[in-house]
Design a protein around this motif. Structure first.
Motif, PDB file in Angstrom:
ATOM      1  N   LEU A  52       9.714   5.218  -1.129  1.00  0.00           N
ATOM      2  CA  LEU A  52       9.030   6.507  -1.209  1.00  0.00           C
ATOM      3  C   LEU A  52       8.654   6.735  -2.674  1.00  0.00           C
ATOM      4  N   SER A  53       7.450   7.240  -2.905  1.00  0.00           N
ATOM      5  CA  SER A  53       7.030   7.508  -4.281  1.00  0.00           C
ATOM      6  C   SER A  53       7.951   8.554  -4.904  1.00  0.00           C
ATOM      7  N   ASP A  54       7.978   8.598  -6.219  1.00  0.00           N
ATOM      8  CA  ASP A  54       8.859   9.526  -6.929  1.00  0.00           C
ATOM      9  C   ASP A  54       8.628  10.973  -6.513  1.00  0.00           C
ATOM     10  N   VAL A  61       0.864  -1.176   0.000  1.00  0.00           N
ATOM     11  CA  VAL A  61       0.000   0.000   0.000  1.00  0.00           C
ATOM     12  C   VAL A  61       0.898   1.222   0.000  1.00  0.00           C
ATOM     13  N   TRP A  62       0.602   2.151  -0.881  1.00  0.00           N
ATOM     14  CA  TRP A  62       1.298   3.428  -0.928  1.00  0.00           C
ATOM     15  C   TRP A  62       0.473   4.397  -0.098  1.00  0.00           C
ATOM     16  N   ILE A  92       4.425   6.767   1.085  1.00  0.00           N
ATOM     17  CA  ILE A  92       5.387   5.819   1.637  1.00  0.00           C
ATOM     18  C   ILE A  92       4.850   4.411   1.404  1.00  0.00           C
ATOM     19  N   ARG A  93       5.692   3.531   0.921  1.00  0.00           N
ATOM     20  CA  ARG A  93       5.273   2.151   0.674  1.00  0.00           C
ATOM     21  C   ARG A  93       5.220   1.368   1.985  1.00  0.00           C
ATOM     22  N   ALA A 104      12.423  10.989   9.987  1.00  0.00           N
ATOM     23  CA  ALA A 104      13.440   9.929   9.960  1.00  0.00           C
ATOM     24  C   ALA A 104      12.920   8.707   9.213  1.00  0.00           C
ATOM     25  N   MET A 105      11.635   8.373   9.413  1.00  0.00           N
ATOM     26  CA  MET A 105      11.040   7.240   8.717  1.00  0.00           C
ATOM     27  C   MET A 105      11.001   7.504   7.208  1.00  0.00           C
TER      28      MET A 105
END
Length: 104
Positions: A88-90, A51-52, A95-96, A77-78
Motif C-alpha cells: 500500500l502506498s504511504d 502498477v500502483w 495498492i501495488r 480486507a484486501m
C-alpha cells in the motif's frame, strides 16, 4: 481481481471484481512502462515492475458493484492485507499490483 489492459484500442477493464485474494494487472508483453502509464491514465502508474492502482479508480472500474456492502468489505480486507505486506502506498491511496505480461 484482475485489471486487464489492451493496446488495440487502449482499454482498461476489471475482471473477477469479487476475487479479493489476488490482485494483478494483465498487460500485453512488450508494452513499455511509459505506454502502460498512458493506457492506465487515472487508474494507476507503472514503476516498471508493478502498477500502483488508485483505490478510487478501482471502485470506478467496479461500477455499481462498488456500492455493495460485501464488495466494500472485501476491498477493505484486501487493503488491510496490502498494508500488512507493504503493498500500500504511504498515503494509502494506491495498492501495488503485480504485472502479468502476456503475449498480445
Amino acid at each position: 481481481m484482475r485489471i486487464v489492459v489492451t493496446t488495440d484500442p487502449d482499454a482498461v477493464t476489471l475482471d473477477e471484481p469479487d476475487e479479493f485474494t489476488s490482485f494483478e494487472v494483465v498487460a500485453p508483453e512488450g508494452t513499455p512502462a511509459t505506454a502502460l502509464d498512458g493506457i492506465l491514465g487515472a487508474v494507476g502508474r507503472c514503476d516498471g515492475e508493478h502498477v500502483w492502482v488508485d483505490r478510487g479508480a478501482l471502485a470506478d472500474l467496479a461500477g455499481a458493484r462498488a456500492a455493495d456492502e460485501a464488495w466494500q468489505g472485501g476491498l477493505a480486507a484486501m487493503v488491510d492485507y496490502a498494508r500488512s505486506n507493504g503493498f500500500l502506498s504511504d498515503d494509502g491511496a494506491a495498492i501495488r499490483a503485480h504485472v502479468d505480461w502476456v503475449p498480445g
